[in-house]
Design a protein around this motif. Structure first.
Motif, PDB file in Angstrom:
ATOM      1  N   ALA A 149       0.824  -1.216   0.000  1.00 28.01           N
ATOM      2  CA  ALA A 149       0.000   0.000   0.000  1.00 28.01           C
ATOM      3  C   ALA A 149       0.855   1.261   0.000  1.00 28.01           C
ATOM      4  CB  ALA A 149      -0.907   0.004   1.226  1.00 28.01           C
ATOM      5  N   ASN A 150       0.214   2.361  -0.383  1.00 33.61           N
ATOM      6  CA  ASN A 150       0.810   3.699  -0.272  1.00 33.61           C
ATOM      7  C   ASN A 150      -0.056   4.495   0.697  1.00 33.61           C
ATOM      8  OD1 ASN A 150       2.576   2.950  -2.270  1.00 33.61           O
ATOM      9  ND2 ASN A 150       1.606   4.144  -3.865  1.00 33.61           N
ATOM     10  N   LEU A 151       0.579   5.220   1.585  1.00 33.17           N
ATOM     11  CA  LEU A 151      -0.134   6.057   2.546  1.00 33.17           C
ATOM     12  C   LEU A 151       0.335   7.493   2.381  1.00 33.17           C
ATOM     13  CD1 LEU A 151      -1.979   6.471   5.027  1.00 33.17           C
ATOM     14  CD2 LEU A 151      -0.032   5.809   6.465  1.00 33.17           C
ATOM     15  N   SER A 152      -0.615   8.393   2.108  1.00 39.80           N
ATOM     16  CA  SER A 152      -0.307   9.817   1.952  1.00 39.80           C
ATOM     17  C   SER A 152      -1.104  10.589   2.977  1.00 39.80           C
ATOM     18  CB  SER A 152      -0.699  10.311   0.561  1.00 39.80           C
ATOM     19  OG  SER A 152      -0.064   9.550  -0.432  1.00 39.80           O
ATOM     20  N   VAL A 153      -0.442  11.517   3.656  1.00 36.38           N
ATOM     21  CA  VAL A 153      -1.118  12.323   4.656  1.00 36.38           C
ATOM     22  C   VAL A 153      -0.750  13.788   4.418  1.00 36.38           C
ATOM     23  CG1 VAL A 153      -1.476  12.742   7.124  1.00 36.38           C
ATOM     24  CG2 VAL A 153      -0.968  10.423   6.323  1.00 36.38           C
ATOM     25  N   ALA A 154      -1.790  14.637   4.322  1.00 35.29           N
ATOM     26  CA  ALA A 154      -1.607  16.082   4.175  1.00 35.29           C
ATOM     27  C   ALA A 154      -2.237  16.736   5.397  1.00 35.29           C
ATOM     28  CB  ALA A 154      -2.256  16.583   2.895  1.00 35.29           C
ATOM     29  N   ILE A 155      -1.498  17.631   6.036  1.00 27.63           N
ATOM     30  CA  ILE A 155      -1.950  18.258   7.287  1.00 27.63           C
ATOM     31  C   ILE A 155      -1.817  19.760   7.137  1.00 27.63           C
ATOM     32  CG2 ILE A 155      -1.619  18.313   9.787  1.00 27.63           C
ATOM     33  CD1 ILE A 155       0.072  15.646   9.289  1.00 27.63           C
ATOM     34  N   SER A 156      -2.896  20.461   7.471  1.00 23.85           N
ATOM     35  CA  SER A 156      -2.858  21.923   7.358  1.00 23.85           C
ATOM     36  C   SER A 156      -3.636  22.555   8.504  1.00 23.85           C
ATOM     37  CB  SER A 156      -3.448  22.368   6.018  1.00 23.85           C
ATOM     38  OG  SER A 156      -4.764  21.876   5.868  1.00 23.85           O
ATOM     39  N   SER A 157      -3.348  23.808   8.712  1.00 26.39           N
ATOM     40  CA  SER A 157      -4.000  24.560   9.777  1.00 26.39           C
ATOM     41  C   SER A 157      -5.222  25.285   9.219  1.00 26.39           C
ATOM     42  CB  SER A 157      -3.003  25.568  10.368  1.00 26.39           C
ATOM     43  OG  SER A 157      -3.606  26.264  11.417  1.00 26.39           O
ATOM     44  N   THR A 158      -6.314  25.249   9.973  1.00 31.69           N
ATOM     45  CA  THR A 158      -7.523  25.981   9.600  1.00 31.69           C
ATOM     46  C   THR A 158      -7.951  26.816  10.798  1.00 31.69           C
ATOM     47  OG1 THR A 158      -9.091  24.312  10.374  1.00 31.69           O
ATOM     48  CG2 THR A 158      -8.268  24.056   8.127  1.00 31.69           C
ATOM     49  N   LYS A 159      -8.950  27.646  10.584  1.00 27.28           N
ATOM     50  CA  LYS A 159      -9.425  28.472  11.703  1.00 27.28           C
ATOM     51  C   LYS A 159     -10.063  27.618  12.798  1.00 27.28           C
ATOM     52  CE  LYS A 159     -13.875  29.415   9.602  1.00 27.28           C
ATOM     53  NZ  LYS A 159     -14.860  30.363   9.249  1.00 27.28           N
ATOM     54  N   ASP A 160     -10.516  26.408  12.448  1.00 23.59           N
ATOM     55  CA  ASP A 160     -11.164  25.517  13.415  1.00 23.59           C
ATOM     56  C   ASP A 160     -10.222  24.476  14.002  1.00 23.59           C
ATOM     57  OD1 ASP A 160     -13.599  26.830  12.941  1.00 23.59           O
ATOM     58  OD2 ASP A 160     -14.023  25.511  11.231  1.00 23.59           O
ATOM     59  N   GLY A 161      -8.945  24.519  13.682  1.00 20.00           N
ATOM     60  CA  GLY A 161      -7.997  23.532  14.195  1.00 20.00           C
ATOM     61  C   GLY A 161      -7.069  23.058  13.104  1.00 20.00           C
ATOM     62  N   THR A 162      -6.834  21.770  13.087  1.00 18.14           N
ATOM     63  CA  THR A 162      -5.933  21.160  12.110  1.00 18.14           C
ATOM     64  C   THR A 162      -6.732  20.209  11.228  1.00 18.14           C
ATOM     65  OG1 THR A 162      -4.076  21.337  13.632  1.00 18.14           O
ATOM     66  CG2 THR A 162      -3.861  19.727  11.876  1.00 18.14           C
ATOM     67  N   LEU A 163      -6.541  20.338   9.928  1.00 20.45           N
ATOM     68  CA  LEU A 163      -7.217  19.484   8.963  1.00 20.45           C
ATOM     69  C   LEU A 163      -6.248  18.378   8.545  1.00 20.45           C
ATOM     70  CD1 LEU A 163      -9.814  19.184   7.213  1.00 20.45           C
ATOM     71  CD2 LEU A 163      -8.559  20.392   5.420  1.00 20.45           C
ATOM     72  N   VAL A 164      -6.699  17.132   8.649  1.00 23.41           N
ATOM     73  CA  VAL A 164      -5.880  15.974   8.291  1.00 23.41           C
ATOM     74  C   VAL A 164      -6.579  15.241   7.156  1.00 23.41           C
ATOM     75  CG1 VAL A 164      -4.845  13.816   9.097  1.00 23.41           C
ATOM     76  CG2 VAL A 164      -5.070  15.754  10.667  1.00 23.41           C
ATOM     77  N   GLN A 165      -5.849  15.040   6.057  1.00 21.13           N
ATOM     78  CA  GLN A 165      -6.373  14.320   4.898  1.00 21.13           C
ATOM     79  C   GLN A 165      -5.510  13.091   4.658  1.00 21.13           C
ATOM     80  OE1 GLN A 165      -5.971  18.030   2.647  1.00 21.13           O
ATOM     81  NE2 GLN A 165      -8.090  17.701   1.966  1.00 21.13           N
ATOM     82  N   ILE A 166      -6.158  11.938   4.673  1.00 26.03           N
ATOM     83  CA  ILE A 166      -5.451  10.660   4.542  1.00 26.03           C
ATOM     84  C   ILE A 166      -5.910   9.968   3.276  1.00 26.03           C
ATOM     85  CG2 ILE A 166      -5.115   8.378   5.562  1.00 26.03           C
ATOM     86  CD1 ILE A 166      -5.722   9.674   8.283  1.00 26.03           C
ATOM     87  N   SER A 167      -4.946   9.425   2.545  1.00 22.40           N
ATOM     88  CA  SER A 167      -5.250   8.612   1.364  1.00 22.40           C
ATOM     89  C   SER A 167      -4.444   7.329   1.510  1.00 22.40           C
ATOM     90  CB  SER A 167      -4.854   9.344   0.090  1.00 22.40           C
ATOM     91  OG  SER A 167      -5.011   8.487  -1.014  1.00 22.40           O
ATOM     92  N   TYR A 168      -5.144   6.208   1.485  1.00 19.92           N
ATOM     93  CA  TYR A 168      -4.509   4.893   1.641  1.00 19.92           C
ATOM     94  C   TYR A 168      -4.826   4.081   0.387  1.00 19.92           C
ATOM     95  CZ  TYR A 168      -3.164   0.502   3.909  1.00 19.92           C
ATOM     96  OH  TYR A 168      -2.551  -0.678   4.220  1.00 19.92           O
ATOM     97  N   LEU A 169      -3.820   3.852  -0.445  1.00 20.65           N
ATOM     98  CA  LEU A 169      -3.996   3.135  -1.697  1.00 20.65           C
ATOM     99  C   LEU A 169      -3.552   1.694  -1.530  1.00 20.65           C
ATOM    100  CD1 LEU A 169      -4.701   3.233  -4.757  1.00 20.65           C
ATOM    101  CD2 LEU A 169      -2.284   3.721  -5.144  1.00 20.65           C
ATOM    102  N   ILE A 170      -4.500   0.786  -1.673  1.00 21.00           N
ATOM    103  CA  ILE A 170      -4.201  -0.642  -1.592  1.00 21.00           C
ATOM    104  C   ILE A 170      -3.879  -1.099  -3.017  1.00 21.00           C
ATOM    105  CG2 ILE A 170      -5.076  -2.921  -0.983  1.00 21.00           C
ATOM    106  CD1 ILE A 170      -7.110  -1.423   0.858  1.00 21.00           C
ATOM    107  N   LYS A 171      -2.677  -1.598  -3.195  1.00 17.83           N
ATOM    108  CA  LYS A 171      -2.216  -1.968  -4.538  1.00 17.83           C
ATOM    109  C   LYS A 171      -2.790  -3.305  -4.978  1.00 17.83           C
ATOM    110  CE  LYS A 171       2.133   0.368  -3.702  1.00 17.83           C
ATOM    111  NZ  LYS A 171       3.568   0.218  -3.604  1.00 17.83           N
TER     112      LYS A 171
END
Length: 171
Positions: A149-171
């Motif tokens: 698998a491939n695991l990608s995580v993007a993390i950013s700051s927003t006015k409401d806290g921290t936004l976490v975006q996860i993508s998990y690709l099963i090959k």
């Protein structure tokens, strides 16, 4: 030695230059194949190029429980998550190659640095080959690849806290 007429002298120059050019091409070809012996071997037939053909993709919005989105089925249970504030949960199936991508977006009260450290540590402990995005970027990213698998995580700051975006690709 008798002197050649000017026309014949010109022809000799052209013929000599042509022969030198052919000899140089032969030497260059010999050196190329000498240094690249695999170039002489027959290459295996490759699969047909399907890059221009449309790929069948099915995107499924994951179900909710008690009005809240749930984690996509198949996402490893030990991936660090905060399940209370899930904003998006989808499963994308790539029918041709048989791959599946599980995506999850949630908000966290932890800082970008804390979440980044969590995911990098997780990937390191799980044996992923890790690539990191720029440290000074507004969106911190960490990418992990493994045989399965491939695991990608993007993390950013927003006015409401921290936004976490996860993508998990099963090959």
């Amino acid at each position: 030695m008798p002197q050649m007429p000017p026309q014949q002298h010109q022809r000799m120059k052209i013929l000599s230059a042509f022969l030198i050019l052919i000899a140089a091409a032969l030497v260059a070809g010999f050196l190329y194949f000498y240094k690249n012996p695999l170039a002489l071997q027959k290459k295996p037939e490759s699969l047909p190029d399907t890059s221009n053909e449309p790929m069948e993709v099915v995107v499924e919005e994951n179900r909710t429980e008690s009005g809240a989105l749930v984690v996509p089925p198949g996402l490893p249970q030990d991936i660090p998550l905060e399940k209370g504030d899930i904003l998006e949960s989808t499963t994308t199936k790539f029918l041709g190659p048989g791959a599946e991508q599980l995506s999850l977006t949630y908000t966290s009260s932890k800082s970008v640095a804390q979440k980044y450290a969590e995911y990098k540590t997780y990937m390191s402990h799980k044996g992923y080959e890790i690539m990191e995005g720029p440290a000074n970027s507004q969106v911190r990213s960490v990418f992990g690849t493994s045989a399965a698998a491939n695991l990608s995580v993007a993390i950013s700051s927003t006015k409401d806290g921290t936004l976490v975006q996860i993508s998990y690709l099963i090959k």
